[in-house]
Motif scaffolding. Sequence first.
Motif, PDB file in Angstrom:
ATOM      1  N   TYR A 243       6.842 -29.577   6.916  1.00 56.34           N
ATOM      2  CA  TYR A 243       7.276 -28.330   7.576  1.00 56.34           C
ATOM      3  C   TYR A 243       8.371 -27.664   6.741  1.00 56.34           C
ATOM      4  N   SER A 244       9.283 -28.464   6.301  1.00 59.97           N
ATOM      5  CA  SER A 244      10.392 -27.970   5.473  1.00 59.97           C
ATOM      6  C   SER A 244       9.853 -27.343   4.182  1.00 59.97           C
ATOM      7  N   ALA A 245       8.959 -28.042   3.541  1.00 60.82           N
ATOM      8  CA  ALA A 245       8.375 -27.535   2.293  1.00 60.82           C
ATOM      9  C   ALA A 245       7.603 -26.250   2.538  1.00 60.82           C
ATOM     10  N   SER A 246       6.996 -26.157   3.708  1.00 58.74           N
ATOM     11  CA  SER A 246       6.196 -24.959   3.987  1.00 58.74           C
ATOM     12  C   SER A 246       7.070 -23.708   4.000  1.00 58.74           C
ATOM     13  N   PHE A 247       8.336 -23.843   4.351  1.00 57.87           N
ATOM     14  CA  PHE A 247       9.238 -22.682   4.304  1.00 57.87           C
ATOM     15  C   PHE A 247       9.546 -22.282   2.870  1.00 57.87           C
ATOM     16  N   ILE A 248       9.695 -23.287   2.025  1.00 51.09           N
ATOM     17  CA  ILE A 248       9.991 -22.974   0.619  1.00 51.09           C
ATOM     18  C   ILE A 248       8.804 -22.218   0.004  1.00 51.09           C
ATOM     19  N   GLU A 249       7.613 -22.709   0.261  1.00 50.84           N
ATOM     20  CA  GLU A 249       6.420 -22.031  -0.252  1.00 50.84           C
ATOM     21  C   GLU A 249       6.311 -20.616   0.344  1.00 50.84           C
ATOM     22  N   TRP A 250       6.484 -20.524   1.649  1.00 45.70           N
ATOM     23  CA  TRP A 250       6.351 -19.233   2.326  1.00 45.70           C
ATOM     24  C   TRP A 250       7.313 -18.197   1.754  1.00 45.70           C
ATOM     25  N   PHE A 251       8.572 -18.605   1.601  1.00 49.97           N
ATOM     26  CA  PHE A 251       9.562 -17.628   1.151  1.00 49.97           C
ATOM     27  C   PHE A 251       9.420 -17.321  -0.340  1.00 49.97           C
ATOM     28  N   ALA A 252       8.908 -18.280  -1.104  1.00 48.50           N
ATOM     29  CA  ALA A 252       8.577 -17.954  -2.496  1.00 48.50           C
ATOM     30  C   ALA A 252       7.619 -16.764  -2.496  1.00 48.50           C
ATOM     31  N   GLU A 253       6.639 -16.841  -1.634  1.00 49.88           N
ATOM     32  CA  GLU A 253       5.611 -15.804  -1.573  1.00 49.88           C
ATOM     33  C   GLU A 253       6.148 -14.515  -0.950  1.00 49.88           C
ATOM     34  N   GLU A 254       7.119 -14.658  -0.071  1.00 52.55           N
ATOM     35  CA  GLU A 254       7.722 -13.467   0.520  1.00 52.55           C
ATOM     36  C   GLU A 254       8.576 -12.716  -0.492  1.00 52.55           C
ATOM     37  N   ALA A 255       9.211 -13.460  -1.402  1.00 51.85           N
ATOM     38  CA  ALA A 255      10.121 -12.831  -2.368  1.00 51.85           C
ATOM     39  C   ALA A 255       9.455 -11.659  -3.072  1.00 51.85           C
ATOM     40  N   VAL A 256       8.228 -11.866  -3.500  1.00 52.91           N
ATOM     41  CA  VAL A 256       7.546 -10.836  -4.290  1.00 52.91           C
ATOM     42  C   VAL A 256       6.932  -9.752  -3.400  1.00 52.91           C
ATOM     43  N   ARG A 257       7.184  -9.837  -2.122  1.00 51.57           N
ATOM     44  CA  ARG A 257       6.650  -8.835  -1.178  1.00 51.57           C
ATOM     45  C   ARG A 257       7.772  -8.131  -0.415  1.00 51.57           C
ATOM     46  N   THR A 258       8.942  -8.068  -0.997  1.00 49.80           N
ATOM     47  CA  THR A 258      10.054  -7.394  -0.321  1.00 49.80           C
ATOM     48  C   THR A 258       9.971  -5.907  -0.628  1.00 49.80           C
ATOM     49  N   TYR A 259       8.940  -5.311  -0.039  1.00 50.82           N
ATOM     50  CA  TYR A 259       8.656  -3.902  -0.295  1.00 50.82           C
ATOM     51  C   TYR A 259       9.719  -2.986   0.307  1.00 50.82           C
ATOM     52  N   GLY A 260      10.086  -1.985  -0.441  1.00 45.75           N
ATOM     53  CA  GLY A 260      10.804  -0.853   0.126  1.00 45.75           C
ATOM     54  C   GLY A 260       9.781   0.223   0.467  1.00 45.75           C
ATOM     55  N   GLU A 261      10.291   1.393   0.782  1.00 47.73           N
ATOM     56  CA  GLU A 261       9.398   2.470   1.210  1.00 47.73           C
ATOM     57  C   GLU A 261       9.674   3.772   0.461  1.00 47.73           C
ATOM     58  N   HIS A 262       8.653   4.578   0.371  1.00 47.23           N
ATOM     59  CA  HIS A 262       8.809   5.983   0.004  1.00 47.23           C
ATOM     60  C   HIS A 262       8.624   6.733   1.319  1.00 47.23           C
ATOM     61  N   ILE A 263       9.640   7.477   1.725  1.00 49.78           N
ATOM     62  CA  ILE A 263       9.657   8.110   3.052  1.00 49.78           C
ATOM     63  C   ILE A 263       9.549   9.620   2.900  1.00 49.78           C
ATOM     64  N   PRO A 264       8.485  10.210   3.443  1.00 47.28           N
ATOM     65  CA  PRO A 264       8.337  11.667   3.339  1.00 47.28           C
ATOM     66  C   PRO A 264       9.553  12.374   3.945  1.00 47.28           C
ATOM     67  N   SER A 265      10.106  13.312   3.221  1.00 53.09           N
ATOM     68  CA  SER A 265      11.289  14.029   3.682  1.00 53.09           C
ATOM     69  C   SER A 265      10.896  15.349   4.350  1.00 53.09           C
ATOM     70  N   PRO A 266      11.656  15.735   5.363  1.00 55.64           N
ATOM     71  CA  PRO A 266      11.433  17.070   5.936  1.00 55.64           C
ATOM     72  C   PRO A 266      11.897  18.188   5.009  1.00 55.64           C
ATOM     73  N   PHE A 267      12.631  17.845   3.951  1.00 57.24           N
ATOM     74  CA  PHE A 267      13.120  18.864   3.021  1.00 57.24           C
ATOM     75  C   PHE A 267      12.208  18.912   1.793  1.00 57.24           C
ATOM     76  N   PRO A 268      11.798  20.114   1.387  1.00 56.79           N
ATOM     77  CA  PRO A 268      10.780  20.225   0.331  1.00 56.79           C
ATOM     78  C   PRO A 268      11.175  19.584  -1.001  1.00 56.79           C
ATOM     79  N   ASN A 269      12.438  19.689  -1.365  1.00 57.16           N
ATOM     80  CA  ASN A 269      12.797  19.217  -2.696  1.00 57.16           C
ATOM     81  C   ASN A 269      13.600  17.934  -2.687  1.00 57.16           C
ATOM     82  N   VAL A 270      13.330  17.129  -1.685  1.00 52.82           N
ATOM     83  CA  VAL A 270      14.025  15.860  -1.566  1.00 52.82           C
ATOM     84  C   VAL A 270      12.991  14.745  -1.554  1.00 52.82           C
TER      85      VAL A 270
END
Lengths: 489, 489, 489, 489
Positions: free
Chosen positions: D116-143
């Motif tokens: 169980y303990s090891a499964s967290f290490i594996e899981w978070f290894a895989e999560e590391a490369v999936r720490t996505y940010g976002e591109h958020i559409p702005s209500p302002f045309p030039n932002v």
Amino acid sequence: AQASAFGLKDFSLIKTQAFIDGKWVDAKSGETISVTNPATLEELGTVPEMGLAETKAAIDAAAKALPEWSKTTAKHRHDILMKLFALMTEHHDDLGRLITLENGKTLTEGKGENAYSASFIEWFAEEAVRTYGEHIPSPFPNVRNITIKQPIGVVSILTPWNFPSAMIARKLGGALAAGCTAVIKPPPETPFSCLALVELARRAGVPDGVINAVTTLKNVGEVGKEMCESKIVKKVSFTGSTPVAKMLAGMSASTLKKVSIEAGGNAPFIVFDDANIDDAVAAAVICKFRATGQTCVCANRIYVHSSVYAEFASRLAEKMAAFKIGNGLDESTTHGPLIHARAMEKVQAHVDDAVALGAQVLVGGKSIPGTSFFHPTLLSDVPAAARVNSEETFGPLAALTKFETEEEVIRLANSTAVGLAGYFFSRDIGRVWRVAEKLEVGMVGCNTGLISQAVIPFGGIKESGLGREGGHGIEEYMNTKLIVFGGLT
Amino acid sequence: AQASAFGLKDFSLIKTQAFIDGKWVDAKSGETISVTNPATLEELGTVPEMGLAETKAAIDAAAKALPEWSKTTAKHRHDILMKLFALMTEHHDDLGRLITLENGKTLTEGKGENAYSASFIEWFAEEAVRTYGEHIPSPFPNVRNITIKQPIGVVSILTPWNFPSAMIARKLGGALAAGCTAVIKPPPETPFSCLALVELARRAGVPDGVINAVTTLKNVGEVGKEMCESKIVKKVSFTGSTPVAKMLAGMSASTLKKVSIEAGGNAPFIVFDDANIDDAVAAAVICKFRATGQTCVCANRIYVHSSVYAEFASRLAEKMAAFKIGNGLDESTTHGPLIHARAMEKVQAHVDDAVALGAQVLVGGKSIPGTSFFHPTLLSDVPAAARVNSEETFGPLAALTKFETEEEVIRLANSTAVGLAGYFFSRDIGRVWRVAEKLEVGMVGCNTGLISQAVIPFGGIKESGLGREGGHGIEEYMNTKLIVFGGLT
Amino acid sequence: AQASAFGLKDFSLIKTQAFIDGKWVDAKSGETISVTNPATLEELGTVPEMGLAETKAAIDAAAKALPEWSKTTAKHRHDILMKLFALMTEHHDDLGRLITLENGKTLTEGKGENAYSASFIEWFAEEAVRTYGEHIPSPFPNVRNITIKQPIGVVSILTPWNFPSAMIARKLGGALAAGCTAVIKPPPETPFSCLALVELARRAGVPDGVINAVTTLKNVGEVGKEMCESKIVKKVSFTGSTPVAKMLAGMSASTLKKVSIEAGGNAPFIVFDDANIDDAVAAAVICKFRATGQTCVCANRIYVHSSVYAEFASRLAEKMAAFKIGNGLDESTTHGPLIHARAMEKVQAHVDDAVALGAQVLVGGKSIPGTSFFHPTLLSDVPAAARVNSEETFGPLAALTKFETEEEVIRLANSTAVGLAGYFFSRDIGRVWRVAEKLEVGMVGCNTGLISQAVIPFGGIKESGLGREGGHGIEEYMNTKLIVFGGLT
Amino acid sequence: AQASAFGLKDFSLIKTQAFIDGKWVDAKSGETISVTNPATLEELGTVPEMGLAETKAAIDAAAKALPEWSKTTAKHRHDILMKLFALMTEHHDDLGRLITLENGKTLTEGKGENAYSASFIEWFAEEAVRTYGEHIPSPFPNVRNITIKQPIGVVSILTPWNFPSAMIARKLGGALAAGCTAVIKPPPETPFSCLALVELARRAGVPDGVINAVTTLKNVGEVGKEMCESKIVKKVSFTGSTPVAKMLAGMSASTLKKVSIEAGGNAPFIVFDDANIDDAVAAAVICKFRATGQTCVCANRIYVHSSVYAEFASRLAEKMAAFKIGNGLDESTTHGPLIHARAMEKVQAHVDDAVALGAQVLVGGKSIPGTSFFHPTLLSDVPAAARVNSEETFGPLAALTKFETEEEVIRLANSTAVGLAGYFFSRDIGRVWRVAEKLEVGMVGCNTGLISQAVIPFGGIKESGLGREGGHGIEEYMNTKLIVFGGLT
């Protein structure tokens, strides 16, 4: 085929038969296809010339294996794919060498491809356990909605010779991770990398029937048709030329199959006046001449602002002077051969056409007769009407065109029916956003000539394709099923 | 066509011309299509018979409007769609009446459809401002990856008569929200709801050329072909029959167009022995007879466990005794007419075929001659070989079949080439998960006969379709563009 | 308080009582708080001085309303919030004027705040129906995992005077959308905007007890303590100073309450040598002097590269020459008064301190005696040791410091315990990514002085806060509940 | 401590020193803590008694290592964590044995915990490369808006003895994957599993200073205070009792630290009349008696419907008759000892209290004097007022209470200040949704007594905690940074 002739550490990675339902098999007809080393033009070995019957058998095997495989847990498939990743890493040298032998790219490139290929297996293993569905708030008080992701079913995979391993891994990784079973038609020029991959998947524990590989050359028409029209197959994933893509998409329409396509590109490469010229030249070398120009994301049209045109041209020519073409196994080789005679002819035709229209040859311009080697070529002042500006060359030809304004070059860059990759070099943050948004392509390289990574959505717009591979590409192999719960009170 | 004849509060919602580039226009040929009220068989009015030239003009208008519309902010499009939603709500009674007049469904159903239709406009307005791209961590230290979502371009929309408004709103809402422009080909049976929607969109501020509507009947072949094969159009979204879907998908392959299809279903409706029979009967009434059986998610095959078969059949028959067919404008009417003679013939054929094979008529079984009214029909002991078990009836025919085991009924339910919706009734949590997962459909109703909501992913698997509408369906109208930043140090 | 004195079109928006369980109420003690117009120093009216007993009553009312409100569908709450949005838009002029009257900012700013405030209500209405849970693939074959989002419960909201409406809307919108009920403690300086918002929410259909507002000044200690320590309250959301934030967080720890905090900032504003100076000066005007410098994301420290320092300073001084301080209701006014005497003293202290340490006054530097007006001030050559470089001024003081290298200015910018917003001006894409990544703040403005939008995650790091508001901020008001299903076979 | 005494294959996994800045170190004072095997009450070995000075040194080391570690690519951290996962798998037997030796749980449980303990290490290894940010559409045309995820900084980790390895892995995996550095305070009862994990992390390539472990017992006050109040530390993650959680949260408030807490539970376990009694009994055995009742998600209150009460009680008693308490290393042992005398006393007190209030002892009820073994106990007719119904027993005591209605049992289940896990057994789909939604807990087990998986969001509501671990838990260790781009035209 003499396995030992390949010079691999593990001879047993050389497979000269097709693979159906867990068994290595020959063609019923006994016919074979000869596979040639493009650097030496010598035969490497043969693989079977499979036909319609064998394709049907492969599809049936995939169908038979589907119920059990699709019901395994995502974690189970994750673990098997992780074993495959480990095996690909363990056999890195052999697999890289195999790519070089049948494709011609340098050993560095061959090993690079194996690492790239393995990265898709690892990535999709990790994606398997993250195929989240949703709980969706309902506007109705006593209704609950959830969605789950389920494997789409049997998948047909058809891939090209320029990435003998990676194009298959990018599809197969997603398909297996999703719980699909697959029939692969590898390219006749480079089947051995595919078969080695299949063998390693078998060793990793992929059950019989889950992966099947059918080699074919002259029967490709009937094989491809069956892979697209079979009622059993639920998905076709193809990488190759746009004309073939259209044909396969048309055949797949007969059963409303889901289709993923990564077809041809015609990448613009733009150097603005505010570019870092060092970066732009270095990127042009990689982006144009990687794999001797034989990738779908290679720069095909190089637009340089008039104020830096002369400098860019001379510095690129200088870099190209250091190129050394030769057998990819030779450590000093920087660029390998083209894949075959047809490829040679096309490059020469593009050069001749441009020159006839007024372009100047700054470097290269011709092939080494009797070989598959074409001298890396730099053309200057290539007119808009030249074929190289409207067709993918798929070879070591860098065609330079001068431009004056941002608006003009955007228009030039977008004046094509395809839209896979595009590149530009500029330091200004405003121009960067503007140009990146305006280029009509699926992938933009800004101040870089290398965009490929397993984590990104690879694919094009317009006539360059449908769907995305890598990144969230496992979605291409899954159906979203809605479950609406009523009667809760 | 006399607008006042429709009895609307706002006569100006009745439009009898096509709409191209912001102008209401007639066919160049001057030809028209007669639109009939299926309840009375009287002509409601006419719309133009547009052809290839007008279709090209509409596509050109959409292309001309694209650059500006696609560059508006998502919030701007959100606000315009919200105005359209408000207008649809304001004109609720008129729009519901219009649907009833041209489609025949009851006024309650007509207004219900308008609310459903408007809910897509609201939903996609809200989705527009949430078309997030991603920042993707790169494996390379000096590389940054982001993705953005961009409108796919000009969209062709082709829709059926059974939901004259909602099928268009579900597509148009997504397309406009994404920043696309559109050409709509509404069904010739029910064009007025489409044109009213277009008129309201115009009033809401949708600019000229962004929406175009081309009515056609006999020229549908050339119009549909142009909508699918035009190089300008980048996306086709179709709802209708599976054979037409395959044809359109095939035509779209010629330019590798992205295609969304919502085609025919053949929904199983399963009543297990542990079902709540009240719920199951009530759901059957709605799910089978809604819109007089003319929806693609209507139950087509009703499988009832032998232990509750008799009870279910008698109680459903009892409920059906209270049905009242008639003009949908009449408040006492529970079920309206079928759309046209072809529809009548198919239902009768399905009844006759089943009876010939041994089925018993418990309720109904025939039409009212000289009208488009078919008596809601309940057949018992329908054999597996009956046409109703393999073809979509699209009419008020409930065909009951007895089953014994869970495994058997799953097999029966899945024995079809299509897979849109499926329903089952059971209280056991284990069975619920098992059956929901095993049904080969895109949408499962568990203890409910109603699954449609703007928030859910609507669509099928197998030959029932490609893509999903509603929910995250704005994705169908957008391209993901990758931007890779290099040269950062 | 004479409602008519406010000059609103709808007098009934002026509420001079607190709001508990759907009723407008006075303090049990009968005591009141005097609210002053900072531009005139005249009393606008009074609100009740509520205490512990009333706070408990408000919390009890929120608890009583919770079960029903939390069980409404997200769509129901969406629709009510959309009505509130419509009412805020309808009363735009009045609500803007009210903000100006009690806060002092110009009418343009007041109306701008109302639009900003309303945008949160609209945003969170739309978020309500998108509070998706997940279906999570399990590693165990017979287990199914889903998550759902549920409202966290009763929420305490405590907000500051500088955005009398928007800070409440940003929290209340999220809380109501999530299905929570709330007790608001508005700032004693600006309670009327809060009460008007509450009144409009009531009109929009928010049920009794769902929103409660408790005004207080001298009893703030006991009121705040109860709002944080009550066992009934499950969440505290606070915007205000860092010292108060720490105190409230400490009190909330006693019940392990979930806490969202948006506390003080000390924003660096960096102008690099490759900046567009026009843009930088224009942004400085907005970013530093918006609301007369009284926002938590106002630039507090302005670092300018030595090569452009003189130019930037002289051009900023030139812009400031056109400023006109005065009553915000006067159309010619560009900058209103500070909120109260304490604010005046702090600005003067920061100016005096900097001057004593060697800074030069380029513009302004002092207040208008007997008023709340402070002349917008520009200081040059402000030494690092000046208080303005380590404390938030919260007033119209622009303090310029010269720097030489990117590394140096990053170090300076990050040398503070807080980290809310930061700004920089540079055109180079490499520097843009570098600096944006290195600034230790929650929000970075690159070539802009305006970052606030309802769609973005607003909030800070280090001692500037916990959690994010706007964007996905509805999450702050919801619990994720896991449901694991076993026993499925 | 004699490493060989532990009986491990790899003696070098036994570490008897703390770990600071890459070095194994003793306490400055030379003092040590004696660690006892609870099954034998013999000393296993000692670890250093670290204090304030060493804690500061550990924090400083973590701070020093942060800049470089936080700048590594996510893929780099992924690869190191994958190596750690491989090492934990390789040393499975040793690590499982170590857990049994110091905690007392059976070897099966010990190995289960390591997996169980090891499964967290594996899981978070895989999560590391999936720490996505976002591109958020702005209500302002030039932002243009994007968000990126950045590591939060230095993290303090404090964990309990009941999962000597897994609780650390669940936090450390997330922290390292995110790019944070950490200081761990393991429990004094079970430090060796922690130190072995640290050693393996070192071998896997985690750089010096990135992980630090400070063992302490009597100095825990000053150590814990520093870990929460240090200005350097940016995040505290704690698993343990609710009172300690509140104290640490209060201390952390002084710097507005982000806090994750997984505190005590008091899980209800409900058996409805429509339950599968086999499943319910089997689950009760696991859920109540796993780790001899010493987990925070163990059932604490067992509510059984009157109609199945007698059957459930007798069948549970029957199962319990087969329990065998003893040394966990003995293969025949089903249940190990409690951790220490305090734990024994609490269980006895709960039994005595319930009996005094009228409960009947069906099985067990007392300890084996002079040992840490308590006989698994089953009490019937436990009154609501009994302490076991309001306090977590954390021992092998199953307390049965009869109920009559769904409403009643929901009320009983929710009548507590905490809300971690809850379980219920029912087959009816309606009840399943109802009860799952109404239980006031973070995690619901429906027809199962086992909910723990690395992929799920683990955590509670009310006074059971803040934040979620596992699943998307890497978010707890990251800041979302907004970058707003302006000046684009």
